[in-house]
Design an enzyme around this catalytic site. Structure first.
Site, PDB file in Angstrom:
ATOM      1  N   HIS A  46       0.826  -1.202   0.000  1.00 46.48           N
ATOM      2  CA  HIS A  46       0.000   0.000   0.000  1.00 46.48           C
ATOM      3  C   HIS A  46       0.864   1.257   0.000  1.00 46.48           C
ATOM      4  CE1 HIS A  46      -2.789  -3.046   1.631  1.00 46.48           C
ATOM      5  NE2 HIS A  46      -3.660  -2.404   0.896  1.00 46.48           N
ATOM      6  N   ASP A  71      -2.781   8.157   3.045  1.00 48.67           N
ATOM      7  CA  ASP A  71      -4.125   8.402   2.520  1.00 48.67           C
ATOM      8  C   ASP A  71      -5.115   8.900   3.566  1.00 48.67           C
ATOM      9  OD1 ASP A  71      -4.573   6.112   4.024  1.00 48.67           O
ATOM     10  OD2 ASP A  71      -5.730   5.088   2.467  1.00 48.67           O
ATOM     11  N   HIS A  72      -4.668   9.134   4.800  1.00 50.82           N
ATOM     12  CA  HIS A  72      -5.612   9.531   5.843  1.00 50.82           C
ATOM     13  C   HIS A  72      -6.269  10.874   5.531  1.00 50.82           C
ATOM     14  CE1 HIS A  72      -7.470   9.527   9.793  1.00 50.82           C
ATOM     15  NE2 HIS A  72      -7.068  10.761   9.971  1.00 50.82           N
ATOM     16  N   GLY A  73      -5.480  11.801   5.023  1.00 45.29           N
ATOM     17  CA  GLY A  73      -6.043  13.124   4.720  1.00 45.29           C
ATOM     18  C   GLY A  73      -7.101  13.066   3.648  1.00 45.29           C
ATOM     19  N   ASP A 101      -0.289  10.354  16.002  1.00 46.39           N
ATOM     20  CA  ASP A 101      -1.137   9.514  15.166  1.00 46.39           C
ATOM     21  C   ASP A 101      -2.117  10.378  14.376  1.00 46.39           C
ATOM     22  OD1 ASP A 101      -2.440   6.918  14.404  1.00 46.39           O
ATOM     23  OD2 ASP A 101      -4.118   7.938  15.374  1.00 46.39           O
ATOM     24  N   THR A 109      -9.457   2.353   7.636  1.00 43.92           N
ATOM     25  CA  THR A 109      -9.835   2.209   9.034  1.00 43.92           C
ATOM     26  C   THR A 109     -10.635   3.401   9.522  1.00 43.92           C
ATOM     27  OG1 THR A 109      -7.782   0.985   9.386  1.00 43.92           O
ATOM     28  CG2 THR A 109      -8.937   1.781  11.339  1.00 43.92           C
ATOM     29  N   SER A 110     -10.170   4.604   9.207  1.00 45.58           N
ATOM     30  CA  SER A 110     -10.847   5.790   9.701  1.00 45.58           C
ATOM     31  C   SER A 110     -12.266   5.882   9.165  1.00 45.58           C
ATOM     32  CB  SER A 110     -10.056   7.050   9.321  1.00 45.58           C
ATOM     33  OG  SER A 110      -9.937   7.168   7.917  1.00 45.58           O
ATOM     34  N   ARG A 139      -2.147  -0.531   9.775  1.00 50.70           N
ATOM     35  CA  ARG A 139      -1.156  -0.595   8.710  1.00 50.70           C
ATOM     36  C   ARG A 139       0.201  -0.072   9.156  1.00 50.70           C
ATOM     37  NH1 ARG A 139      -3.406   1.814   3.367  1.00 50.70           N
ATOM     38  NH2 ARG A 139      -4.789   0.041   3.672  1.00 50.70           N
TER      39      ARG A 139
END
Length: 570
Positions: free
Chosen positions: A218, A396-398, A551, A440-441, A538
């Site tokens: 990923h 990729d969280h943003g 985090d 996940t988020s 991840r």
């Protein structure tokens, strides 16, 4: 590397899936969330649905067809599909004997596919998840089942699919999956990172003259770095690593798969395979079958991995059983009749079955305004959150939080116009957040909004005590789904102090003060995560790299509650 995209990179995965289905209509047909076989499959067969984020072709859609998978769920690039997408594909693939959902052991996939299994089970369908854990670099030998899945997905799912195709009952198929997973090991190296569609640069770069050891699929960098060796030296390192982690009572006969990650030239792969074959032969290991190619990629990552599947009397005939799919074929499969059943390729939308009370509609209006404000906040901080996530994750969280919150705000406005009360609005917003964010988020925020909605209802007003109960319900949902505790370096590190501070402030009766005090505690909780190494998700294989950086999930949560606190004070 030049990437061919249209106006909006956000649509890249969706458009690629559409083109794939059009180009392979003899094998697959689209359904909301992915694809299923376009050929008829007899009733009474256990269905195998595989899936995960996009960007890994030929995994997973390329394996749908007779003898292999019944369907594939496709999330966004490197982001897990939503629970709704997985449920949709599973329903279309169901043939009445149970459904198995197979994927690599990634936190977002565990959450979203777990949601789909719960929903299927509520309808009386025997549905179970199968987690591939072949990557030896991601956890120690004695924690084999905590490892992530990489190119071992292909052989493990191929064997499992053959058991399904043979008409075996679901319990026996699961036992065969476990057997194959226990006897499969992979190890990989990266020479340079991959670039997300629309991005200006790769997620990471490998220093010239070095290679990343233990890469993920990923876009994660390796867990270690070593000087770049020759092709033969790399082959020897991979073989030595895998033989040092060989399964108990493994025997000496293997299938060896050398997998390219996206841009490694085939000639390079063949040269490395030459060294692999020699090293295995010198170790007394017989290669019953060897394959070289791109089986599980990571967009355009320059790298490779070696997978060994240790054969036995159960696994070997299933490995060699025939299959016919767009990307993987073996033996001869009888021509199958086309299945012309029409499938729904549109996402089902939450609607208003009964308008909320007048007071609940007023609460819903304030919630819709807050969700729009949160979406704007997350869009403003998309790059910051992505950069935090890229330290030990895939960055990729943003984009996931921005996409999910935007979808939630849009749904909230639509439901508000239909007369929704607070519960209906929040449940619909949570469903859209989960579906569009992925990862996940996305799963956690979808579950938390749903838990809050189920607490406040569609009839009554929402006083301070109810807000505290809703916050507690959101925390319980996050812990139940994610399994995290304080200190694991997740959003729970910010959410627990937020909820505890909010509950402590209820007796004061001042909502503005309660939100302000609780948001300050959430911020402090997020800051403490700088000192932790990631223990879940991840980022866990790169946990030590995350020390010194907070985090991203905890940071985004603290941002959101701080913005809501500002609104409560105005």
């Amino acid at each position: 590397m030049a990437r061919l995209i249209n106006d909006d990179p956000v649509n890249y995965a969706e458009e690629a899936l559409q083109g794939f289905a059009q180009a392979n209509a003899r094998y697959v047909k689209p359904v909301y969330g992915g694809v299923v076989r376009s050929t008829k499959t007899a009733q009474g067969k256990v269905a195998l649905v595989v899936g995960g984020g996009s960007g890994h072709y030929p995994a997973f859609a390329g394996w749908v067809g007779p003898g292999f998978a019944d369907g594939a769920v496709a999330g966004n690039i490197f982001a897990s599909p939503s629970g709704a997408q997985a449920y949709s594909v599973c329903k279309a693939a169901d043939r009445g004997a149970g459904i198995l959902i197979g994927f690599g052991n990634y936190a977002g996939d565990v959450l979203h596919f777990g949601q789909a299994v719960e929903r299927l089970a509520s309808e009386g369908i025997d549905a179970r998840t199968l987690l591939v854990t072949d990557d030896i670099a991601s956890a120690p030998h004695d924690e084999h089942l905590r490892r992530r899945g990489i190119a071992g997905d292909l052989p493990v799912f191929k064997v499992t699919a053959a058991a399904c195709e043979a008409g075996k009952p679901i319990d026996e198929v699961v036992a065969i999956f476990d057997r194959a997973n226990e006897r499969c090991r992979s190890f990989g190296v990266a020479f340079d990172g991959c670039t997300l569609p629309g991005a200006d640069d790769a997620l990471f770069h490998v220093e010239p003259g070095t290679m990343g050891i233990g890469l993920g699929i990923h876009g994660e960098p390796g867990i270690d770095s070593k000087p770049l060796g020759t092709a033969d030296e790399i082959a020897e390192m991979l073989v030595e690593g895998l033989l040092g982690d060989r399964p108990d009572e493994s025997g000496s006969r293997v299938v060896a798969l050398l997998n390219g990650l996206g841009s490694a030239p085939y000639e390079d792969l063949f040269i490395v395979y030459r060294g692999v074959a020699r090293a295995l032969g010198e170790a007394g290991i017989e290669i019953v079958e060897g394959e070289v190619g791109e089986f599980v990629t990571s967009l355009d990552m320059n790298g490779l991995s070696l997978t060994l599947l240790w054969l036995d009397d159960v696994i070997e005939p299933l490995w060699f059983a025939p299959c016919d799919t767009p990307a993987y074929r073996r033996g001869s499969v009888t021509e199958a009749e086309a299945d012309t059943t029409e499938l729904n390729n549109e996402r089902p939308q939450v609607g208003v079955e009964q308008p909320g009370s007048e007071v609940s509609q007023a609460v819903a209006a304030r919630l819709a305004e807050a969700l729009a404000d949160v979406a704007a906040l997350l869009k403003e901080n998309e790059k910051k959150l992505g950069d935090l996530d890229a330290v030990a994750g895939d960055g990729d969280h943003g984009v996931g939080m921005a996409r999910g919150s935007h979808a939630a705000a849009e749904t909230a406005q639509r439901l508000l116009g239909e007369g929704a009360g607070a519960q209906t609005l929040l449940v619909g917003a949570g469903d859209s957040w989960s579906d569009r964010a992925g990862g996940t988020s996305g799963a956690l925020w979808g579950a938390m909004l749903t838990a809050v909605g189920n607490t406040v209802g569609d009839s009554d007003g929402v006083d301070l005590a109810t807000q505290a109960q809703a916050a507690r319900a959101a925390l319980e949902a996050a812990i139940r789904l994610g399994g995290a505790s304080v200190g694991d370096k997740t959003l729970v590190d910010a959410l627990v102090p937020f909820v505890e501070a909010f509950e402590a402030a209820v007796d004061g009766g001042d909502a503005s003060a309660a939100w302000r005090a609780a948001s300050e505690e959430a911020n402090r909780g997020a800051e403490t995560t700088k000192d932790f190494a990631a223990k879940l998700g991840r980022a866990r294989p790169l946990g030590q790299k995350s020390v010194g950086t907070p985090d991203p999930g905890a940071v985004s949560l603290s941002m959101i509650v701080a913005r809501i606190a500002d609104g409560a004070a105005s």
